[in-house]
Design an enzyme around this catalytic site. Structure first.
Site, PDB file in Angstrom:
ATOM      1  N   THR A   1       1.293   3.516   2.296  1.00  0.00           N
ATOM      2  CA  THR A   1       2.064   3.809   3.516  1.00  0.00           C
ATOM      3  C   THR A   1       3.265   2.873   3.599  1.00  0.00           C
ATOM      4  O   THR A   1       4.397   3.328   3.847  1.00  0.00           O
ATOM      5  CB  THR A   1       1.165   3.658   4.769  1.00  0.00           C
ATOM      6  OG1 THR A   1      -0.116   4.233   4.494  1.00  0.00           O
ATOM      7  CG2 THR A   1       1.780   4.353   5.958  1.00  0.00           C
TER       8      THR A   1
ATOM      9  N   GLY B   1      -7.501  -2.946   1.874  1.00  0.00           N
ATOM     10  CA  GLY B   1      -7.871  -1.940   0.877  1.00  0.00           C
ATOM     11  C   GLY B   1      -7.070  -2.106  -0.408  1.00  0.00           C
ATOM     12  O   GLY B   1      -7.563  -1.843  -1.510  1.00  0.00           O
ATOM     13  N   GLY B   2      -5.852  -2.595  -0.279  1.00  0.00           N
ATOM     14  CA  GLY B   2      -4.999  -2.814  -1.459  1.00  0.00           C
ATOM     15  C   GLY B   2      -5.146  -4.226  -2.008  1.00  0.00           C
ATOM     16  O   GLY B   2      -4.483  -4.590  -2.978  1.00  0.00           O
TER      17      GLY B   2
ATOM     18  N   LYS C   1      -7.882  -4.376   7.297  1.00  0.00           N
ATOM     19  CA  LYS C   1      -6.892  -4.245   6.238  1.00  0.00           C
ATOM     20  C   LYS C   1      -7.443  -4.863   4.953  1.00  0.00           C
ATOM     21  O   LYS C   1      -8.451  -5.542   4.973  1.00  0.00           O
ATOM     22  CB  LYS C   1      -5.598  -4.981   6.621  1.00  0.00           C
ATOM     23  CG  LYS C   1      -4.805  -4.254   7.688  1.00  0.00           C
ATOM     24  CD  LYS C   1      -3.499  -4.954   8.053  1.00  0.00           C
ATOM     25  CE  LYS C   1      -2.610  -5.339   6.916  1.00  0.00           C
ATOM     26  NZ  LYS C   1      -2.270  -4.272   5.963  1.00  0.00           N
TER      27      LYS C   1
ATOM     28  N   ASP D   1       3.528  -2.696   8.067  1.00  0.00           N
ATOM     29  CA  ASP D   1       2.430  -2.684   7.098  1.00  0.00           C
ATOM     30  C   ASP D   1       1.453  -1.561   7.441  1.00  0.00           C
ATOM     31  O   ASP D   1       1.466  -1.040   8.567  1.00  0.00           O
ATOM     32  CB  ASP D   1       1.719  -4.049   7.110  1.00  0.00           C
ATOM     33  CG  ASP D   1       0.998  -4.343   5.804  1.00  0.00           C
ATOM     34  OD1 ASP D   1       0.838  -3.415   4.975  1.00  0.00           O
ATOM     35  OD2 ASP D   1       0.577  -5.499   5.600  1.00  0.00           O
ATOM     36  N   GLY D   2       0.626  -1.204   6.491  1.00  0.00           N
ATOM     37  CA  GLY D   2      -0.388  -0.174   6.701  1.00  0.00           C
ATOM     38  C   GLY D   2      -1.697  -0.794   7.180  1.00  0.00           C
ATOM     39  O   GLY D   2      -1.780  -1.988   7.449  1.00  0.00           O
TER      40      GLY D   2
ATOM     41  N   GLY E   1       0.830  -1.209   0.000  1.00  0.00           N
ATOM     42  CA  GLY E   1       0.000   0.000   0.000  1.00  0.00           C
ATOM     43  C   GLY E   1       0.860   1.253   0.000  1.00  0.00           C
ATOM     44  O   GLY E   1       2.096   1.190   0.002  1.00  0.00           O
TER      45      GLY E   1
ATOM     46  N   GLU F   1      -0.840 -10.692   3.536  1.00  0.00           N
ATOM     47  CA  GLU F   1      -0.474  -9.857   4.693  1.00  0.00           C
ATOM     48  C   GLU F   1      -0.715 -10.601   6.000  1.00  0.00           C
ATOM     49  O   GLU F   1       0.077 -10.511   6.935  1.00  0.00           O
ATOM     50  CB  GLU F   1      -1.290  -8.559   4.671  1.00  0.00           C
ATOM     51  CG  GLU F   1      -0.835  -7.622   3.567  1.00  0.00           C
ATOM     52  CD  GLU F   1      -1.706  -6.391   3.399  1.00  0.00           C
ATOM     53  OE1 GLU F   1      -1.194  -5.386   2.913  1.00  0.00           O
ATOM     54  OE2 GLU F   1      -2.903  -6.443   3.738  1.00  0.00           O
TER      55      GLU F   1
HETATM   56  C1  5RP Z   1      -3.360  -3.612   1.518  1.00  0.00           C
HETATM   57  C2  5RP Z   1      -3.572  -3.033   2.874  1.00  0.00           C
HETATM   58  C3  5RP Z   1      -3.039  -1.670   3.110  1.00  0.00           C
HETATM   59  O1  5RP Z   1      -2.106  -1.737   4.146  1.00  0.00           O
HETATM   60  C4  5RP Z   1      -4.177  -0.761   3.482  1.00  0.00           C
HETATM   61  O2  5RP Z   1      -5.156  -0.815   2.465  1.00  0.00           O
HETATM   62  C5  5RP Z   1      -3.707   0.676   3.688  1.00  0.00           C
HETATM   63  O3  5RP Z   1      -3.297   1.189   2.456  1.00  0.00           O
HETATM   64  P1  5RP Z   1      -2.639   2.623   2.304  1.00  0.00           P
HETATM   65  O4  5RP Z   1      -1.382   2.590   3.090  1.00  0.00           O
HETATM   66  O5  5RP Z   1      -2.436   2.783   0.836  1.00  0.00           O
HETATM   67  O6  5RP Z   1      -3.624   3.642   2.868  1.00  0.00           O
HETATM   68  O7  5RP Z   1      -4.130  -3.625   3.763  1.00  0.00           O
HETATM   69  O8  5RP Z   1      -4.032  -4.832   1.382  1.00  0.00           O
END
Ligand code: 5RP
Length: 228
Positions: free
Chosen positions: A33, A100-101, A98, A85-86, A31, A107
């Protein structure tokens, strides 16, 4: 002007990489972050840091290769020392949503094998209760229509994630359903219910897994909350 969310992310990532020391096996998140953390780790490697890494997505693996961060197969390790991780949402007990990506399954495999799991977010991701962000659920394509119905029966509105007019396909060749539950009173219970559905490969709840959450604000403030 720099996007404030981006700089909060970058600030948190800059702090998180301080946990990484010579000789460690390190998990690389996915992601925007985690991107900053991987960039920072790349800089450290360039200056002589010796680590081995495992990435949580093809995207992060590609970035690690570009930055000459040495990658190691799972067969050669039995745990990871630190993963950074984000997250999409973090509640007051450090439970997370988690995915979103779309990398939630990898993960979570990496997170479960990690001794010190560092979550980095911009401050907008900190919430009182999870649920404003729809819960990502990775679903196997076979019989997805039934799996979707069973998710809906738990009280959510599931939406198949799309990309360029076609279903979004994860690195594991599966679908994602983004499930809007609204405020989630008991994430652990809902996680158990979602996990019981055959066809669900993994959900985006990361409960009791984060060792520390580092949030960054555009002004440069950093908040660090460790699991008690
Ligand atoms: C990916 C994730 C990411 O860590 C989460 O979506 C946060 O993303 P970003 O850092 O782009 O806001 O879980 O599967």
């Amino acid at each position: 002007m720099e996007n404030p969310a981006v700089s909060g992310k970058k600030i948190a990532a800059g702090k998180a990489i301080e946990y990484i020391k010579d000789g460690m096996t390190v998990g690389l998140g996915t992601g925007s972050t985690a991107y900053w953390a991987i960039q920072g780790i790349g800089e450290m490697v360039k200056k002589g840091l010796s680590i081995r890494a495992i990435a949580t997505s093809v995207q992060s693996e590609d970035l690690a290769r570009e930055l000459n961060i040495p990658l190691v197969p799972f067969a050669e390790i039995d745990h990871l020392d630190v993963t950074i991780d984000g997250a999409d949402e973090v509640d007051q007990e450090l439970n997370l949503i988690k995915g979103g990506g779309g990398a939630l399954l990898r993960e979570k495999i990496v997170a479960q094998a990690t001794r010190f799991y560092v979550i980095i977010v911009d401050e907008s991701k900190l919430v009182r209760q999870l649920g404003a962000y729809p819960l990502p659920v990775e679903v196997t394509p076979f019989g997805w229509e039934l799996t979707e119905r069973r998710l809906r029966a738990l009280g959510c509105t599931p939406r198949m994630r799309m990309k360029d007019g076609a279903p979004f396909i994860t690195d594991n060749q599966q679908y994602i359903f983004d499930c809007s539950f609204g405020v989630i009173e008991d994430p652990a219970r809902l996680h158990r219910q979602v996990s019981e559905i055959t066809g669900v490969m993994e959900d985006g709840f990361f409960i009791g897994m984060a060792s520390v959450v580092i949030s960054g604000a555009p002004g440069g403030e950093i908040k660090i909350v460790k699991r008690g």
